[in-house]
Design a protein around this motif. Structure first.
Motif: not given
Length: 474
Positions: A159-162, A364-368, A382-387
């Protein structure tokens, strides 16, 4: 890049897709029968509970409402799958693909009920909100931490990436086709808009999506109704064409039958997410007096997505014609179809609509992903890198090729769905007992309230004891 794309497409088409079809439809049918057709018999109850004001809060603070949780999951549902995914399914698989989308929705809504009910049962209070989803019910319900971590990693990438690269790719195609807008400039704009919202946290996501999604969905449905009314004499023939293509001898002989099934199911799943394991992450955040309430709301979301929005797109494209052998990609097929029905402004409207749909899906995808990173480890770094990764993938997707981003999305989506469906099948008896409790209370004229001692085995259920939920009776 072409070699990677070919490899991913081969794995999808020759292996994973067939497994997914059997598991998705098989479990959907099993859940439907075992729950006594919950997704059909309890439709009036779905509408009753969606605006339910009664909540259970661990600390008395106002958290995410049922409607907000519904909007977050709808934000991920209503997006490119409805406008671009449906278009590519009809163009490549024929009108028969629409029938298989419907079947996925009708059976899959039972799966959506089960997975979202489980998300509520095994949710965990955290600060002034709740967290939950497949990773939580896999660990707590199945006592399998490693599989839970694996799922959390898969959904974060999916979700967050693809999926977010698919959303931004569709926006780029729509604006380059409708406005001759430079994709590189759009990549910068989307990256900045995404950064502004995701660094604001869950509340800002809920506040934005609960307004964007319903308004744009209503406007789009009105447009579709206008097109249908204008072509009302062609509707019977269109329905017949869909059914004929879904089972037609000509399609079986030509290989189109398999393409219709595969594309209908894959694009239907991408759009409504029933059984995929994504919506439960949003469902778990809601404050409700009974887990089955949120299960019903999420089941309604599947109907809302596929039966209304996806069908609207498919009807417009089929009525317009010209989709067979089209060299256009996804959303551009939809733009051309709408333009042929309502005039040049139609392509512009679709461009704006897909921007709002897809942008809300990005949120919405980001939140998952955020929810599952928090599950693995509470790490600000980790959260910062993900964002940052999300923002970069949004930018990348805008300029990447249509086929490549969809191939990656299909692969990760299939793996994620299979892991989640395994867990949901193993825990089905818990969800079914919760549903039975809900029905018994409604039959007695009560507004249902749930306590975990109703379950024969409440191992892993951290909430729902009579102390934390006692004020729900007041």
């Amino acid at each position: 890049m072409d070699t990677i794309q070919t490899l991913v497409e081969n794995v999808n088409d020759n292996f994973l897709t067939y497994i997914l079809i059997v598991v998705l439809l098989g479990l959907g049918l099993w859940f439907t029968i075992k729950t006594d057709f919950v997704q059909f018999k309890m439709i009036p109850e779905m509408f009753r509970v969606i605006f339910d004001k009664r909540t259970v809060s661990a600390d008395g603070k106002k958290g995410t409402s049922s409607f907000q949780a519904f909007a977050i999951s709808a934000a991920a549902r209503v997006g490119t799958g409805n406008l671009a995914g449906v278009a590519s399914a009809v163009a490549l698989g024929g009108p028969g693909a629409v029938f298989w989308m419907w079947l996925v929705a009708l059976l899959g809504s039972a799966s959506a009920f089960v997975e979202s009910t489980l998300a509520q049962v095994y949710k965990v209070p955290e600060a002034n909100q709740y967290r939950g989803g497949p990773a939580y019910y896999i660990e707590k319900g199945l006592n399998n931490r490693w599989l839970a971590i694996a799922f959390a990693i898969i959904i974060t990438f999916t979700y967050g990436l693809f999926f977010n690269s698919v959303q931004s790719n569709t926006i780029g195609l729509a604006f380059s086709g409708g406005f001759n807008f430079d994709n590189r400039l759009m990549a910068i704009i989307l990256a900045l808009l995404t950064a502004i919202v995701i660094f604001g946290g869950l509340k800002s996501i809920a506040n934005v999506t609960q307004y964007i999604v319903p308004v744009m969905a209503v406007v789009y449905i009105i447009l579709a109704l206008f097109v249908l009314v204008a072509n009302i004499t062609a509707i019977p023939g269109m329905i017949a064409l869909i059914v004929e293509n879904a089972f037609g001898i000509r399609e079986i002989a030509g290989g189109g039958f398999g393409a219709a099934i595969m594309l209908g199911i894959k694009r239907g799943l991408f759009s409504n997410e029933a059984g995929m394991g994504s919506a439960p992450n949003a469902a778990a955040t809601a404050e409700v007096s009974h887990p089955a309430k949120q299960g019903l709301i999420q089941a309604l979301g599947v109907f809302f997505d596929t039966i209304l929005i996806c069908s609207a797109t498919a009807f417009i494209i089929i009525l317009a014609g010209g989709y067979e052998g089209s060299q256009l990609d996804g959303i551009q097929i939809t733009q051309n179809a709408v333009q042929s029905q309502v005039g040049e402004w139609g392509a512009i409207f679709i461009g704006i609509a897909i921007f709002l749909f897809a942008y809300s899906s990005i949120l919405g995808n980001y939140y998952y992903g955020e929810n599952n990173i928090g599950y693995i480890k509470n790490s600000k770094v980790g959260l910062f890198i993900y964002r940052i990764a999300v923002i970069l993938m949004v930018a990348f997707g805008t300029v990447a090729s249509f086929d490549f981003v969809w191939a990656l999305a299909d692969l990760s989506m299939t793996i994620m769905a299979l892991v989640n469906l395994y867990a949901v099948a193993k825990l089905f008896k818990i969800a079914n007992r919760v549903l039975k409790d809900y029905r018994e209370q409604r039959k007695a004229g009560k507004d249902p309230v749930f306590y975990r001692d109703v379950l024969e085995d409440d191992t892993g259920v951290e909430f729902w004891d009579r102390e934390t939920a006692s004020h729900a009776d007041k």
